[in-house]
Every structure is written in structure tokens, then in C-alpha cells.
Write a protein that holds these residues in place. Structure first.
Motif, PDB file in Angstrom:
ATOM      1  N   VAL A   1      -8.368  24.668  18.410  1.00  0.00           N
ATOM      2  CA  VAL A   1      -7.872  24.662  17.034  1.00  0.00           C
ATOM      3  C   VAL A   1      -7.573  26.082  16.561  1.00  0.00           C
ATOM      4  N   MET A   2      -8.402  27.053  16.945  1.00  0.00           N
ATOM      5  CA  MET A   2      -8.269  28.398  16.387  1.00  0.00           C
ATOM      6  C   MET A   2      -7.287  29.277  17.155  1.00  0.00           C
ATOM      7  N   THR A   3      -7.294  29.211  18.479  1.00  0.00           N
ATOM      8  CA  THR A   3      -6.452  30.148  19.241  1.00  0.00           C
ATOM      9  C   THR A   3      -5.646  29.496  20.359  1.00  0.00           C
ATOM     10  N   ARG A   4      -5.981  28.256  20.732  1.00  0.00           N
ATOM     11  CA  ARG A   4      -5.358  27.590  21.889  1.00  0.00           C
ATOM     12  C   ARG A   4      -5.481  28.422  23.165  1.00  0.00           C
ATOM     13  N   GLY A   5      -6.528  29.199  23.251  1.00  0.00           N
ATOM     14  CA  GLY A   5      -6.771  30.006  24.441  1.00  0.00           C
ATOM     15  C   GLY A   5      -6.153  31.390  24.407  1.00  0.00           C
ATOM     16  N   GLY A   6      -5.355  31.692  23.415  1.00  0.00           N
ATOM     17  CA  GLY A   6      -4.716  32.996  23.310  1.00  0.00           C
ATOM     18  C   GLY A   6      -5.557  33.963  22.496  1.00  0.00           C
ATOM     19  N   PRO A   7      -5.029  35.162  22.237  1.00  0.00           N
ATOM     20  CA  PRO A   7      -3.768  35.703  22.756  1.00  0.00           C
ATOM     21  C   PRO A   7      -3.923  36.222  24.188  1.00  0.00           C
ATOM     22  N   ALA A   8      -2.864  36.077  24.964  1.00  0.00           N
ATOM     23  CA  ALA A   8      -2.841  36.513  26.363  1.00  0.00           C
ATOM     24  C   ALA A   8      -3.994  35.917  27.154  1.00  0.00           C
ATOM     25  N   ASN A   9      -4.339  34.650  26.839  1.00  0.00           N
ATOM     26  CA  ASN A   9      -5.409  33.927  27.538  1.00  0.00           C
ATOM     27  C   ASN A   9      -6.779  34.596  27.412  1.00  0.00           C
ATOM     28  N   SER A  10      -6.957  35.438  26.407  1.00  0.00           N
ATOM     29  CA  SER A  10      -8.224  36.159  26.267  1.00  0.00           C
ATOM     30  C   SER A  10      -9.356  35.268  25.774  1.00  0.00           C
ATOM     31  N   THR A  11      -9.045  34.104  25.225  1.00  0.00           N
ATOM     32  CA  THR A  11     -10.089  33.189  24.762  1.00  0.00           C
ATOM     33  C   THR A  11     -10.021  31.845  25.485  1.00  0.00           C
ATOM     34  N   ARG A  12      -9.336  31.803  26.600  1.00  0.00           N
ATOM     35  CA  ARG A  12      -9.211  30.546  27.340  1.00  0.00           C
ATOM     36  C   ARG A  12     -10.495  30.250  28.099  1.00  0.00           C
ATOM     37  N   THR A  13     -11.100  29.117  27.828  1.00  0.00           N
ATOM     38  CA  THR A  13     -12.309  28.687  28.520  1.00  0.00           C
ATOM     39  C   THR A  13     -11.953  27.642  29.567  1.00  0.00           C
TER      40      THR A  13
END
Length: 294
Positions: A234-246
Motif C-alpha cells: 500500500v505504501m511503496t509497492r516495493g519501491g523506490p528502486a526496489n529498496s523496500t521490496r520484501t
């Protein structure tokens, strides 16, 4: 009634539940396992058998390794912060003061909020144009200009961890608070008479009563944090630049965004295995803790 007949009757009574579990869990799991050995797409043919190629490609992929690192960082920091904040909040709410009951009720609200609602609220707080965080930090002189907290790789993951901690630390606090109610008051009073300070009293009197419940909270929160999806999507969709992708976000992207069903199934099973290993390790820890306190 003999033991054999009682065992038979018990299994007969469990048959409806077992049938439901096989239908709801067993069959989809078996289908996912079979799918993971193919190169099937989400839409189209069933795909060809490729053996363990999907697993080898996943485990040797740099995307998987970076995502596993991100997931581990998120889980470790958020769970540690939630445990510390939860215990501190429980110790505070265990004291006698005016309005304690109201404060206890208010503390439940973040945990009671649906995760999507919580994530949306924090997106508004972090908004780079009209977010409350930017406004507050600018007004007190800590920022010269508004920042995009969720749009910068250096701050996005930390922002998500804060949102997750705010949502989930009340659960730890409630578990710890319930455990604090079991601490005998005469032991606490005796430690005061003996001249024990606050830290010594917590370490030798209170902590032994908190250890078991806190291990349970640690198990629940670690597993949930390791497979987190909704708040990040909801908050980042894994972005930016996949830095929050789990890992859970990677599974979704692989299976649904890229429509690689076979590869997504293998990745989902790897994540399931990792969570199962965590659960087994914590189960051993819980048994050892229970045995040492018995």
C-alpha cells in the motif's frame, strides 16, 4: 473402553476437520508444489516440466538475495523496536495513575486498525507536499524543505519500519501487561525493602515473569514481519528502486505482475520453508524457556 477404541473414536471425530484441512490447505499446497516444477505462465498453457530449475534460478538470483536481505533488515529492526516499545508501554500502564484505563483503551487503537487503513494514514503523514511530518519538522527547524520520505531509497525502509512499529507494538504491550499482572506484589515489595533499584528489580524480579509471554510475542511478530506484504504494497509497492521490496512482494510480482506462475510458486514455497524454519526454531526456544521456568 479400551485405549484402541478411544483412539479410533477420536480419529473418527476428527475426520470432518481433517477433510476440510485437506480441501482448503492440502490440495492447493500440492498443486503449488507441482506448479513450481514447471515453466507455466499465469494465463495460457500448463507449462513444461523443468525440474528444479525454478528453485536454482531463484536461490542464485541477485534479486532474491537483495530482497532476502531487505526482508531480514525489516523484520529484525521492526520486531526489536516493537519488543522494546511494548515492554516500556506495559511497564508504564502497569503503574497507578489517573486516566490509566483510558490510556490502555487508546493504546489498542493502532493495533485494531486494519493494516490498509494504517498504511494509508502513514502515506498521508509522509506525503512530500502536505504531509504532517514534513510540516512539523520544518516548523521546528529540523528541515529546510519538504522531503519525499517514501520516495528516497535512503529513508523509505525506515519510514515503513516506523509505520509497522506503530501498528504492532500495542500487541506486545498487551501481552507484557497481562504478564505483569501475574508478578506477586509481595516479591516486588520485598525487593524494594532490600534496596533493589529499578533496573535490578526489572532484571531479577519482573523479567522472569515476562520471559515466556515475550517469547510468544517474539514468535508471532517475527513470522508476521518476515512475510509482510500489505503495509509495504500500500505504501511503496516495493519501491523506490526496489529498496523496500520484501519476499512476499517479490512473490506477488513474480506470479501476478510478470505472470510467471511456475517461478512464483517456487518462490512462494521457498518463503514458506523459511517461515517454517523460523517457527520451528522459536518452538524449540519456547519449550526450553518453559522448561527452565518450570
Amino acid at each position: 473402553m479400551s485405549g484402541t477404541s478411544m483412539t479410533t473414536r477420536a480419529w473418527l471425530l476428527m475426520l470432518p476437520l481433517l477433510a476440510v484441512m485437506i480441501a482448503v490447505i492440502g490440495w492447493p499446497l500440492a498443486d503449488t508444489v507441482g506448479l513450481s516444477f514447471t515453466d507455466a505462465k499465469l494465463v495460457g498453457t500448463a507449462g513444461n516440466f523443468v525440474g528444479i530449475d525454478n528453485y536454482v534460478k531463484t536461490l542464485t538470483s541477485s534479486n532474491f538475495q537483495r530482497t532476502l536481505t531487505t526482508t531480514t533488515i525489516f523484520a529484525v529492526i521492526s520486531v526489536f523496536a516493537e519488543m522494546v516499545l511494548g515492554v516500556l508501554a506495559a511497564l508504564l500502564l502497569n503503574q497507578q495513575f489517573y486516566g490509566r484505563t483510558v490510556l490502555r483503551g487508546l493504546m489498542i487503537l493502532p493495533w485494531a486498525l486494519p493494516t490498509v487503513v494504517n498504511a494509508t494514514l502513514w502515506r498521508l503523514i509522509y506525503n512530500p507536499e502536505y504531509g504532517a511530518l514534513n510540516a512539523a519538522l520544518t516548523q521546528i527547524g529540523m528541515l529546510d524543505a519538504y522531503r519525499s520520505w517514501l520516495g528516497e531509497p535512503g529513508t523509505a525502509l525506515a519510514s515503513l519500519i516506523i509505520a509497522d512499529c506503530w501498528k504492532n507494538f500495542p500487541l506486545v504491550a498487551l501481552i507484557a501487561l497481562a504478564a505483569l499482572q501475574a508478578v506477586p506484589r509481595d516479591i516486588t515489595a520485598a525487593s524494594l525493602v532490600d534496596g533493589a533499584g529499578p533496573f535490578a528489580r526489572f532484571r531479577f524480579v519482573i523479567l522472569p515473569y515476562l520471559a515466556g509471554p515475550l517469547i510468544v510475542a517474539l514468535v508471532l511478530r517475527t513470522i508476521e514481519a518476515f512475510k509482510v506484504f500489505d503495509i509495504i504494497w500500500v505504501m511503496t509497492r516495493g519501491g523506490p528502486a526496489n529498496s523496500t521490496r520484501t519476499l512476499s512482494v517479490l512473490v506477488y510480482q513474480e506470479a501476478f505482475s510478470f505472470q510467471r506462475a511456475g517461478s512464483g510458486a517456487s518462490l512462494a514455497l521457498i518463503v514458506t520453508l523459511l517461515v517454517a524454519v523460523l517457527a520451528a526454531a522459536y518452538a524449540v526456544l519456547v519449550r526450553r524457556t518453559a522448561g527452565s521456568t518450570a
